[in-house]
Design a protein around this motif. Sequence first.
Motif, PDB file in Angstrom:
ATOM      1  N   LEU A  26       0.869  -1.170   0.000  1.00 52.21           N
ATOM      2  CA  LEU A  26       0.000   0.000   0.000  1.00 52.21           C
ATOM      3  C   LEU A  26       0.911   1.227   0.000  1.00 52.21           C
ATOM      4  CD1 LEU A  26      -2.801   1.312   0.197  1.00 52.21           C
ATOM      5  CD2 LEU A  26      -2.602   1.163   2.694  1.00 52.21           C
ATOM      6  N   VAL A  27       0.839   2.024  -1.059  1.00 56.52           N
ATOM      7  CA  VAL A  27       1.699   3.192  -1.226  1.00 56.52           C
ATOM      8  C   VAL A  27       0.835   4.440  -1.013  1.00 56.52           C
ATOM      9  CG1 VAL A  27       3.316   4.392  -2.721  1.00 56.52           C
ATOM     10  CG2 VAL A  27       3.089   1.904  -2.877  1.00 56.52           C
ATOM     11  N   GLU A  28       1.210   5.258  -0.049  1.00 56.92           N
ATOM     12  CA  GLU A  28       0.410   6.429   0.305  1.00 56.92           C
ATOM     13  C   GLU A  28       1.244   7.694   0.215  1.00 56.92           C
ATOM     14  OE1 GLU A  28      -1.695   8.111   4.347  1.00 56.92           O
ATOM     15  OE2 GLU A  28      -2.070   6.017   3.797  1.00 56.92           O
ATOM     16  N   GLY A  29       0.632   8.731  -0.334  1.00 53.37           N
ATOM     17  CA  GLY A  29       1.323  10.005  -0.455  1.00 53.37           C
ATOM     18  C   GLY A  29       0.421  11.047  -1.063  1.00 53.37           C
ATOM     19  N   ALA A  88      -2.796 -10.187 -13.950  1.00 54.37           N
ATOM     20  CA  ALA A  88      -1.526  -9.669 -14.463  1.00 54.37           C
ATOM     21  C   ALA A  88      -0.451  -9.983 -13.426  1.00 54.37           C
ATOM     22  CB  ALA A  88      -1.613  -8.170 -14.736  1.00 54.37           C
ATOM     23  N   ASN A  89       0.797  -9.749 -13.763  1.00 50.73           N
ATOM     24  CA  ASN A  89       1.871 -10.000 -12.812  1.00 50.73           C
ATOM     25  C   ASN A  89       1.972  -8.900 -11.769  1.00 50.73           C
ATOM     26  OD1 ASN A  89       3.436 -11.049 -15.730  1.00 50.73           O
ATOM     27  ND2 ASN A  89       2.995 -12.494 -14.088  1.00 50.73           N
ATOM     28  N   ILE A  90       1.932  -7.656 -12.212  1.00 52.96           N
ATOM     29  CA  ILE A  90       1.946  -6.507 -11.307  1.00 52.96           C
ATOM     30  C   ILE A  90       0.687  -5.695 -11.563  1.00 52.96           C
ATOM     31  CG2 ILE A  90       3.122  -4.367 -10.673  1.00 52.96           C
ATOM     32  CD1 ILE A  90       5.751  -5.672 -11.340  1.00 52.96           C
ATOM     33  N   VAL A  91      -0.130  -5.544 -10.540  1.00 54.93           N
ATOM     34  CA  VAL A  91      -1.406  -4.842 -10.659  1.00 54.93           C
ATOM     35  C   VAL A  91      -1.326  -3.550  -9.860  1.00 54.93           C
ATOM     36  CG1 VAL A  91      -3.895  -4.965 -10.261  1.00 54.93           C
ATOM     37  CG2 VAL A  91      -2.632  -7.024 -10.929  1.00 54.93           C
ATOM     38  N   LEU A  92      -1.558  -2.437 -10.531  1.00 57.51           N
ATOM     39  CA  LEU A  92      -1.612  -1.133  -9.876  1.00 57.51           C
ATOM     40  C   LEU A  92      -3.065  -0.796  -9.586  1.00 57.51           C
ATOM     41  CD1 LEU A  92      -0.689   1.641  -8.941  1.00 57.51           C
ATOM     42  CD2 LEU A  92      -0.525   2.338 -11.344  1.00 57.51           C
ATOM     43  N   ALA A  93      -3.432  -0.792  -8.315  1.00 55.22           N
ATOM     44  CA  ALA A  93      -4.782  -0.406  -7.890  1.00 55.22           C
ATOM     45  C   ALA A  93      -4.728   1.072  -7.505  1.00 55.22           C
ATOM     46  CB  ALA A  93      -5.246  -1.271  -6.718  1.00 55.22           C
ATOM     47  N   ASP A  94      -4.992   1.935  -8.469  1.00 55.04           N
ATOM     48  CA  ASP A  94      -4.818   3.370  -8.279  1.00 55.04           C
ATOM     49  C   ASP A  94      -5.985   3.959  -7.500  1.00 55.04           C
ATOM     50  OD1 ASP A  94      -3.157   5.492  -8.520  1.00 55.04           O
ATOM     51  OD2 ASP A  94      -3.318   5.687 -10.695  1.00 55.04           O
ATOM     52  N   GLU A  95      -5.659   4.692  -6.436  1.00 52.07           N
ATOM     53  CA  GLU A  95      -6.654   5.317  -5.557  1.00 52.07           C
ATOM     54  C   GLU A  95      -7.673   4.288  -5.078  1.00 52.07           C
ATOM     55  OE1 GLU A  95      -7.187   9.866  -6.491  1.00 52.07           O
ATOM     56  OE2 GLU A  95      -7.659   8.710  -8.281  1.00 52.07           O
ATOM     57  N   LEU A 128       4.190 -15.099 -10.499  1.00 49.36           N
ATOM     58  CA  LEU A 128       4.615 -13.745 -10.137  1.00 49.36           C
ATOM     59  C   LEU A 128       3.380 -12.855 -10.128  1.00 49.36           C
ATOM     60  CD1 LEU A 128       6.839 -11.688  -9.513  1.00 49.36           C
ATOM     61  CD2 LEU A 128       7.049 -11.295 -11.973  1.00 49.36           C
ATOM     62  N   PHE A 129       2.931 -12.502  -8.926  1.00 53.67           N
ATOM     63  CA  PHE A 129       1.722 -11.686  -8.800  1.00 53.67           C
ATOM     64  C   PHE A 129       1.832 -10.825  -7.553  1.00 53.67           C
ATOM     65  CE2 PHE A 129      -2.451 -11.107  -6.768  1.00 53.67           C
ATOM     66  CZ  PHE A 129      -3.092 -10.365  -7.757  1.00 53.67           C
ATOM     67  N   MET A 130       1.570  -9.533  -7.702  1.00 50.51           N
ATOM     68  CA  MET A 130       1.519  -8.641  -6.561  1.00 50.51           C
ATOM     69  C   MET A 130       0.617  -7.461  -6.876  1.00 50.51           C
ATOM     70  SD  MET A 130       5.258  -6.746  -6.591  1.00 50.51           S
ATOM     71  CE  MET A 130       4.927  -6.043  -4.997  1.00 50.51           C
ATOM     72  N   VAL A 131      -0.068  -6.996  -5.843  1.00 46.65           N
ATOM     73  CA  VAL A 131      -0.934  -5.825  -5.948  1.00 46.65           C
ATOM     74  C   VAL A 131      -0.224  -4.658  -5.274  1.00 46.65           C
ATOM     75  CG1 VAL A 131      -3.126  -4.787  -5.263  1.00 46.65           C
ATOM     76  CG2 VAL A 131      -3.059  -7.169  -6.015  1.00 46.65           C
ATOM     77  N   MET A 132      -0.106  -3.559  -5.996  1.00 43.92           N
ATOM     78  CA  MET A 132       0.423  -2.323  -5.429  1.00 43.92           C
ATOM     79  C   MET A 132      -0.684  -1.283  -5.496  1.00 43.92           C
ATOM     80  SD  MET A 132       4.335  -2.051  -6.768  1.00 43.92           S
ATOM     81  CE  MET A 132       5.540  -3.328  -6.379  1.00 43.92           C
ATOM     82  N   ALA A 133      -1.191  -0.920  -4.334  1.00 46.47           N
ATOM     83  CA  ALA A 133      -2.313   0.009  -4.263  1.00 46.47           C
ATOM     84  C   ALA A 133      -1.830   1.377  -3.807  1.00 46.47           C
ATOM     85  CB  ALA A 133      -3.374  -0.519  -3.304  1.00 46.47           C
ATOM     86  N   THR A 134      -2.438   2.421  -4.347  1.00 46.85           N
ATOM     87  CA  THR A 134      -2.115   3.776  -3.930  1.00 46.85           C
ATOM     88  C   THR A 134      -3.346   4.417  -3.300  1.00 46.85           C
ATOM     89  OG1 THR A 134      -2.768   4.922  -5.983  1.00 46.85           O
ATOM     90  CG2 THR A 134      -0.556   3.967  -5.894  1.00 46.85           C
TER      91      THR A 134
END
Length: 319
Positions: A26-29, A88-95, A128-134
């Motif tokens: 979880l990436v916050e900024g 997908a391999n890398i999933v960007l869950a934006d906002e 290879l799977f990861m969720v990166m959420a912002t």
Amino acid sequence: MGEAIIGQRDVIDRLLIGLLANGNLLVEGLPGLAKTRAIKALAKNMECAFSRIQFTPDLLPSDVTGTEVYYQKDGGGDFRFEPGPIFANIVLADEINRAPAKVQAALLEAMEERQVTVAGTTHRMEPLFMVMATQNPIEQEGTYPLPEAQMDRFLMHVLITYPPVGDEVEVIRLVRAEEIAAVATQAARDDGARPAPRPPIPQEAVFAARREIGAIHVAGAMERYMADLVNATRAPAGFGDDLKRWIEIGASPRASLALDRCGRTHAWLAGRDYLDPEDIRAIAPEVFRHRLKLTYEAQGEGIAPDRVIAEMIRQVALP
């Protein structure tokens, strides 16, 4: 990644730790601090399938996971599963906090079990799977706070802060150079010339690194130290009056597992084959800051989770 992101070395390190430790981040900024850019830079330099999901209040669970579609042919037909962007391999869950709870819940199975169940059929994710959420910490209008159960499934909570003035000057120069390079590249393509792209890092390199990380030596004293840190969040009265006043609910066993995985990855990146207390202390803020529930008294005094974590590290004895 360092060529695309200026002044955020710690963020790059944490993204790499999340990738190598096989966890979700979880990436916050605040807006404009390169949250999305950092994640895209990671995916761009890897041999992987990248997917971005822009979360909105009207998003449906099927928009994330996929759905069964009826195909008609020769007087008959059948249902086929059309995978959604989560595959997908890398999933960007934006906002991510802009979507309602029903959509956020659709991520839980994928994040924890690495699978999605649609219409009674289970579909496995790629190895290879990861969720990166912002998420944006200041906008509350039209947002839905993430439930504790979902927050706990993020391996780390990464904060991005404003860059120093010197780094901001470098950002201006970088973006200007990218704009000039984009025009030059388009001109070269119009002339029939194509610049040679930089070869991406293969997925096998990630898997090989994970195998080496799995072999990192963890002494019994280090295991006890990680357990003591987690226990300090559950029984704060034994570690000082401040922690007792600040912590209402402590961390789950996932925190212990995250300390172990992220600590070993931090040691591997430092070139060591053993876990050191400094590895645990270095990643403790990212592991704990989203797993602690602070008291109303602490919130009223403006106590940030990072201050609580720093005091906890100070109070727990080193092995």
